[in-house]
Design a protein around this motif. Structure first.
Motif, mmCIF file in Angstrom:
data_model
loop_
_atom_site.group_PDB
_atom_site.id
_atom_site.type_symbol
_atom_site.label_atom_id
_atom_site.label_comp_id
_atom_site.label_asym_id
_atom_site.label_seq_id
_atom_site.Cartn_x
_atom_site.Cartn_y
_atom_site.Cartn_z
ATOM 1 N N ALA A 53 -12.046 -7.435 19.216
ATOM 2 C CA ALA A 53 -12.534 -7.988 20.485
ATOM 3 C C ALA A 53 -13.946 -8.545 20.388
ATOM 4 C CB ALA A 53 -12.476 -6.915 21.571
ATOM 5 N N GLY A 54 -14.690 -8.175 19.340
ATOM 6 C CA GLY A 54 -16.052 -8.675 19.195
ATOM 7 C C GLY A 54 -17.066 -7.790 19.894
ATOM 8 N N TYR A 55 -18.117 -8.401 20.442
ATOM 9 C CA TYR A 55 -19.189 -7.677 21.093
ATOM 10 C C TYR A 55 -18.703 -7.123 22.434
ATOM 11 C CZ TYR A 55 -21.478 -10.754 17.757
ATOM 12 O OH TYR A 55 -21.812 -11.446 16.627
ATOM 13 N N LEU A 56 -19.144 -5.909 22.752
ATOM 14 C CA LEU A 56 -18.618 -5.207 23.919
ATOM 15 C C LEU A 56 -19.694 -4.995 24.977
ATOM 16 C CD1 LEU A 56 -16.631 -2.404 22.013
ATOM 17 C CD2 LEU A 56 -15.686 -4.519 22.995
ATOM 18 N N ASN A 57 -19.318 -5.164 26.234
ATOM 19 C CA ASN A 57 -20.170 -4.728 27.334
ATOM 20 C C ASN A 57 -19.511 -3.611 28.129
ATOM 21 O OD1 ASN A 57 -18.183 -6.233 28.588
ATOM 22 N ND2 ASN A 57 -19.566 -7.311 29.980
ATOM 23 N N SER A 58 -18.370 -3.142 27.650
ATOM 24 C CA SER A 58 -17.658 -2.070 28.334
ATOM 25 C C SER A 58 -18.375 -0.738 28.143
ATOM 26 C CB SER A 58 -16.218 -1.965 27.831
ATOM 27 O OG SER A 58 -16.200 -1.621 26.456
ATOM 28 N N ALA A 59 -18.147 0.167 29.081
ATOM 29 C CA ALA A 59 -18.731 1.502 29.028
ATOM 30 C C ALA A 59 -17.711 2.495 29.553
ATOM 31 C CB ALA A 59 -20.020 1.560 29.842
ATOM 32 N N GLU A 60 -17.809 3.725 29.104
ATOM 33 C CA GLU A 60 -16.881 4.765 29.546
ATOM 34 C C GLU A 60 -17.554 6.123 29.487
ATOM 35 O OE1 GLU A 60 -13.420 5.155 26.795
ATOM 36 O OE2 GLU A 60 -14.295 3.411 25.785
ATOM 37 N N LEU A 61 -16.975 7.063 30.236
ATOM 38 C CA LEU A 61 -17.513 8.409 30.341
ATOM 39 C C LEU A 61 -16.540 9.423 29.748
ATOM 40 C CD1 LEU A 61 -18.991 8.503 33.964
ATOM 41 C CD2 LEU A 61 -20.279 8.410 31.824
ATOM 42 N N TYR A 62 -17.082 10.383 29.008
ATOM 43 C CA TYR A 62 -16.299 11.502 28.495
ATOM 44 C C TYR A 62 -16.616 12.735 29.329
ATOM 45 C CZ TYR A 62 -14.820 15.343 25.469
ATOM 46 O OH TYR A 62 -14.243 16.490 24.977
ATOM 47 N N TRP A 69 -24.807 -0.515 36.917
ATOM 48 C CA TRP A 69 -25.788 -1.014 35.960
ATOM 49 C C TRP A 69 -26.715 -1.988 36.681
ATOM 50 C CZ3 TRP A 69 -26.086 0.749 30.986
ATOM 51 C CH2 TRP A 69 -24.984 1.437 30.482
ATOM 52 N N LEU A 70 -28.004 -1.834 36.482
ATOM 53 C CA LEU A 70 -28.996 -2.716 37.093
ATOM 54 C C LEU A 70 -29.919 -3.254 36.013
ATOM 55 C CD1 LEU A 70 -29.985 -0.565 40.222
ATOM 56 C CD2 LEU A 70 -28.456 -2.548 40.165
ATOM 57 N N THR A 71 -30.188 -4.550 36.061
ATOM 58 C CA THR A 71 -31.075 -5.158 35.070
ATOM 59 C C THR A 71 -32.524 -4.781 35.354
ATOM 60 O OG1 THR A 71 -31.222 -7.170 36.390
ATOM 61 C CG2 THR A 71 -29.520 -7.092 34.685
ATOM 62 N N ALA A 72 -33.313 -4.759 34.271
ATOM 63 C CA ALA A 72 -34.742 -4.509 34.367
ATOM 64 C C ALA A 72 -35.473 -5.689 33.740
ATOM 65 C CB ALA A 72 -35.095 -3.202 33.667
ATOM 66 N N ALA A 73 -36.782 -5.634 33.744
ATOM 67 C CA ALA A 73 -37.573 -6.713 33.150
ATOM 68 C C ALA A 73 -37.285 -6.831 31.660
ATOM 69 C CB ALA A 73 -39.056 -6.436 33.378
ATOM 70 N N ALA A 129 -27.892 -6.925 20.065
ATOM 71 C CA ALA A 129 -27.495 -8.292 19.725
ATOM 72 C C ALA A 129 -26.058 -8.526 20.135
ATOM 73 C CB ALA A 129 -27.661 -8.543 18.225
ATOM 74 N N ASN A 130 -25.706 -9.790 20.345
ATOM 75 C CA ASN A 130 -24.309 -10.234 20.387
ATOM 76 C C ASN A 130 -24.245 -11.452 19.480
ATOM 77 O OD1 ASN A 130 -25.340 -12.191 22.335
ATOM 78 N ND2 ASN A 130 -24.992 -10.628 23.900
ATOM 79 N N SER A 131 -24.246 -12.638 20.040
ATOM 80 C CA SER A 131 -24.327 -13.817 19.171
ATOM 81 C C SER A 131 -25.765 -14.098 18.756
ATOM 82 C CB SER A 131 -23.738 -15.037 19.883
ATOM 83 O OG SER A 131 -24.414 -15.266 21.106
ATOM 84 N N ALA A 132 -26.712 -13.418 19.382
ATOM 85 C CA ALA A 132 -28.129 -13.560 19.055
ATOM 86 C C ALA A 132 -28.835 -12.266 19.431
ATOM 87 C CB ALA A 132 -28.740 -14.735 19.822
ATOM 88 N N SER A 133 -30.066 -12.097 18.938
ATOM 89 C CA SER A 133 -30.862 -10.935 19.326
ATOM 90 C C SER A 133 -31.164 -10.992 20.823
ATOM 91 C CB SER A 133 -32.170 -10.908 18.540
ATOM 92 O OG SER A 133 -31.921 -10.830 17.153
ATOM 93 N N ASN A 186 -24.304 -5.484 32.017
ATOM 94 C CA ASN A 186 -24.516 -6.896 32.325
ATOM 95 C C ASN A 186 -24.467 -7.780 31.088
ATOM 96 O OD1 ASN A 186 -25.366 -6.990 35.365
ATOM 97 N ND2 ASN A 186 -26.441 -5.225 34.493
ATOM 98 N N ALA A 187 -24.732 -7.202 29.922
ATOM 99 C CA ALA A 187 -24.713 -7.970 28.682
ATOM 100 C C ALA A 187 -23.941 -7.203 27.618
ATOM 101 C CB ALA A 187 -26.131 -8.251 28.197
ATOM 102 N N ALA A 188 -23.068 -7.915 26.894
ATOM 103 C CA ALA A 188 -22.426 -7.318 25.729
ATOM 104 C C ALA A 188 -23.485 -7.138 24.644
ATOM 105 C CB ALA A 188 -21.288 -8.207 25.241
ATOM 106 N N ARG A 189 -23.460 -6.004 23.940
ATOM 107 C CA ARG A 189 -24.489 -5.747 22.938
ATOM 108 C C ARG A 189 -24.055 -4.655 21.968
ATOM 109 N NH1 ARG A 189 -29.460 -4.996 26.105
ATOM 110 N NH2 ARG A 189 -28.415 -5.722 27.996
ATOM 111 N N TYR A 190 -24.555 -4.750 20.757
ATOM 112 C CA TYR A 190 -24.419 -3.678 19.770
ATOM 113 C C TYR A 190 -25.742 -3.537 19.040
ATOM 114 C CZ TYR A 190 -24.034 -6.739 15.613
ATOM 115 O OH TYR A 190 -24.286 -7.627 14.598
ATOM 116 N N GLN A 191 -25.909 -2.451 18.292
ATOM 117 C CA GLN A 191 -27.185 -2.138 17.646
ATOM 118 C C GLN A 191 -28.325 -2.121 18.654
ATOM 119 O OE1 GLN A 191 -28.145 -3.945 13.884
ATOM 120 N NE2 GLN A 191 -26.011 -4.005 13.213
ATOM 121 N N HIS A 192 -28.020 -1.663 19.857
ATOM 122 C CA HIS A 192 -29.007 -1.465 20.904
ATOM 123 C C HIS A 192 -29.426 0.003 20.903
ATOM 124 C CE1 HIS A 192 -24.947 -0.760 22.372
ATOM 125 N NE2 HIS A 192 -25.431 0.052 23.289
ATOM 126 N N THR A 193 -30.253 0.374 21.861
ATOM 127 C CA THR A 193 -30.615 1.777 22.040
ATOM 128 C C THR A 193 -30.314 2.193 23.471
ATOM 129 O OG1 THR A 193 -32.895 1.207 22.645
ATOM 130 C CG2 THR A 193 -32.442 1.668 20.300
#
Length: 489
Positions: A194-203, A257-261, A239-243, A217-224
Motif C-alpha cells: 500500500a505504500g506510505y500510511l496515514n492510518s492509525a489503530e489502537l490496541y 488528529w489536529l495539526t500543529a505548527a 517522510a512519504n514521497s519527500a521529507s 493528516n499526513a501519511a508518514r514513516y520514519q517519524h517520531t
C-alpha cells in the motif's frame, strides 16, 4: 467377531497412514532441489522464519493454527507461512522445483506428497492437480483443492511470547505509543503493497483487539511519536514521497488528529527528546543530506525555535535524556552513507552541543537505553560492514565509554524495552539478511546477556512497548514482507 475384525482393520489403516505420513515428511526434508516459491507480490505471508529444511518448515506451519500453506526457499532457508492457501496457490509460478504445501485437516501432522516434481534438469514442468478428502494434514502439489479446513486448537504460543490479535494494517517503520488509558496507539509506517500510511489503530490489552481510528493528516514513516504530560501524542516529521516538516497531535479523549505548527526543517530519521523543562528537542535527520540542525517546540506557545546546531550532521542516530538533564546523541550516518562513532551532549541551559569521547565502535540502527544507575547502554547496530553484537556503556560521571558484554546475536533495527527489574530486553532485528527471532536480556548488575524464548515471528523495524500490566508488546515490522502480527511477552 466380524466387528472385531473390522475394528482391527480400521486401526491398521490408521497406523499405516501415520507411518506413511511421517516417512514421507522425512523424505521431503532430504530431497535436494525442492523449494516452495511465491512468484508474485500479491502472495504475502503473515510470517517468515528461518528454517534449515522442508521438514522444519512444515513443522513450523503445523504448529500454528492460522497457517494454511507454506513456501520454503531452500537456497536461503527462508520459510514463509500463509493463512490463505487459495491466494498462495494461485500466485505460484509453475516451474521446475516448485511445489506448494497446503494444510487441509485438523490432524496437523506430517504430510504425504500427492504429486510429482520433475527433475531440476528439465526446462519446464507440468503441474498435477489433486483433490483431497483424506484426514492427512497437508498435501504437496502444484495445485491443490481441499474439502476441509483446519480447526486445530494447537497453541500459537512460544514459551514467554504469545501471539496476540493482528493489527488491521501490516506496517513497518511505524510508531507505537503507550497512552494514559492503557491502550497502545500505532500510527503510520510503510506497507510494502500500500505504500506510505496515514492510518492509525489502537490496541486494547484487556481484549487483545485492534481498532482502527481516525487517520493522521499526513501519511508518514520514519517519524517520531511522543506521549506528553497532558496525555496527547505528538507526531513529528518523517517522510512519504519527500521529507516532512509537518506536525500533528493525537487527542486520546476525542480520538481526533489536529495539526500543529510546522518545524523549520523537514526531516526523517531524526530524534526527539522531551526535556526536563517540557520543551521538545528535535535533532538531526535527513532531507536530501544529513542534518546537523536542531530545534525546540514549546508546548505552551505552539512555536518552534531553532537552537544550536550539532557538531556532526547525522541521521539514524539515537538520543537519550540523562539524569543531569543533558541529552546524549550517539552514532548515526552521515551523507555518503558512512556510520560514525562520535557522540555529543546538548545542554538546554545554553542551547549548545559539546563533543565528548567517541564510542568504541561506529554504528547506526542501534539502540540507546538509560539504565537505573544512570549509565547509557548502546547495543547492536550496523557499522557499514556487518551487524553488531558489541555493546558499550557511557558513564555520565566520567564521560567514558566501556565495552560491556556481547549480545548472543548480532543485530540492527531491533527493538528494546527497559523492564521494571532494570534489565534491558532486546528483541528481533536483522542480521546478515536473515531475521533471527531471538530475544535476550542485559543485566546491568552482571554485564551479561542471556537468551530468552524466541519470538514467534522474526522481524526488524518493529516497535516494543511496555504495557501497564508489565508485559511487552511488539508490533509489525518486516521480514521481507510488512507484518501485521503482534506478540506479547
Amino acid at each position: 467377531m466380524t466387528w472385531i475384525r473390522i475394528l482391527v482393520l480400521f486401526f491398521i489403516l490408521i497406523l499405516d497412514q501415520v507411518i506413511t505420513q511421517n516417512t514421507n515428511a522425512v523424505i521431503m526434508s532430504i530431497i535436494d532441489g525442492w523449494q516452495f516459491q511465491c512468484a508474485t507480490t500479491t502472495c504475502q505471508p503473515y510470517a517468515t522464519i528461518t528454517s534449515s529444511s522442508i521438514l522444519q518448515c512444515e513443522s513450523s506451519c503445523l504448529r500454528q493454527i492460522q497457517c494454511k500453506a507454506i513456501s520454503f526457499r531452500q537456497s536461503i532457508t527462508i520459510c514463509q507461512l500463509f493463512n490463505d492457501n487459495i491466494n498462495q496457490n494461485n500466485s505460484l509460478q509453475v516451474f521446475v522445483g516448485t511445489v506448494t504445501m497446503t494444510v487441509i485437516s485438523d490432524i496437523r501432522t506430517a504430510s504425504v506428497p500427492t504429486s510429482t516434481i520433475l527433475s531440476s534438469s528439465t526446462s519446464s514442468t507440468s503441474s498435477t492437480s489433486s483433490t483431497s478428502t483424506s484426514t492427512s494434514s497437508s498435501t504437496s502439489s502444484s495445485t491443490s483443492t481441499s474439502t476441509s479446513t483446519s480447526t486445530s486448537t494447537t497453541s500459537t504460543t512460544t514459551p514467554g511470547w504469545q501471539i496476540t490479535g493482528n493489527m488491521n494494517v501490516a506496517r513497518q517503520q511505524h510508531t507505537a505509543t503507550m497512552l494514559s488509558n492503557g491502550k497502545v496507539l500505532v500510527a503510520g509506517g510503510l506497507n510494502g503493497t500500500a505504500g506510505y500510511l496515514n492510518s492509525a489503530e489502537l490496541y486494547d490489552p484487556s481484549t487483545d483487539n485492534w481498532t482502527m481510528i481516525s487517520y493522521m493528516n499526513a501519511a508518514r514513516y520514519q517519524h517520531t511519536a511522543s506521549i506528553l504530560s497532558d496525555g496527547r501524542v505528538l507526531v513529528i516529521g518523517g517522510a512519504n514521497s519527500a521529507s516532512l516538516n509537518t506536525v500533528e497531535f493525537y487527542n486520546s479523549s476525542t480520538g481526533n488528529w489536529l495539526t500543529a505548527a510546522n518545524m523549520n526543517y523537514a526531516r526523517y530519521g531524526h530524534t526527539v527528546t522531551i526535556l526536563s523543562d517540557g520543551k521538545i528537542l528535535v535533532a538531526g535527520g535527513y532531507n536530501g543530506g544529513s542534518l546537523n540542525s536542531a530545534e525546540l517546540y514549546d508546548l505552551s506557545t505552539g512555536i518552534w525555535s531553532v537552537t544550536g546546531n550539532m557538531n556532526a550532521a547525522r541521521y539514524y542516530h539515537r538520543a537519550s535524556l540523562l539524569s543531569n538533564g543533558k541529552v546524549l546523541v550517539t552514532g548515526g550516518r552521515i551523507s555518503g552513507g558512512t556510520s560514525i562513532n562520535s557522540a555529543e551532549l546538548y545542554d538546554s541551559s545554553t542551547g549548545n552541543w559539546t563533543m565528548i569521547g567517541s564510542m568504541n565502535v561506529s554504528r547506526r540502527y542501534h539502540t540507546s537505553s538509560v539504565l537505573s544507575n544512570g549509565k547509557v547502554l548502546i547495543a547492536g547496530g550496523y557499522n557499514d560492514a556487518t551487524p553488531l553484537n558489541i555493546a558499550e556503556l557511557y558513564d555520565p560521571t566520567t564521560s567514558n565509554w566501556t565495552i560491556t558484554g556481547y549480545m548472543n546475536v548480532a543485530r540492527q533495527n531491533h527493538a528494546v524495552s527497559i523492564l521494571s527489574s532494570g534489565k534491558v530486553l532486546v528483541i528481533g532485528g536483522v542480521s546478515n539478511s536473515t531475521y533471527p527471532p531471538s530475544a535476550e536480556f542485559y543485566d546491568p548488575l552482571t554485564g551479561n546477556w542471556t537468551n530468552i524464548a524466541n519470538i514467534n515471528v522474526g522481524r526488524q523495524q518493529h516497535t516494543a512497548s511496555i504495557l501497564s500490566n508489565g508485559k511487552v508488546l511488539i508490533t509489525g515490522g518486516q521480514n521481507g514482507f510488512s507484518l501485521k502480527s503482534a506478540e506479547v511477552y
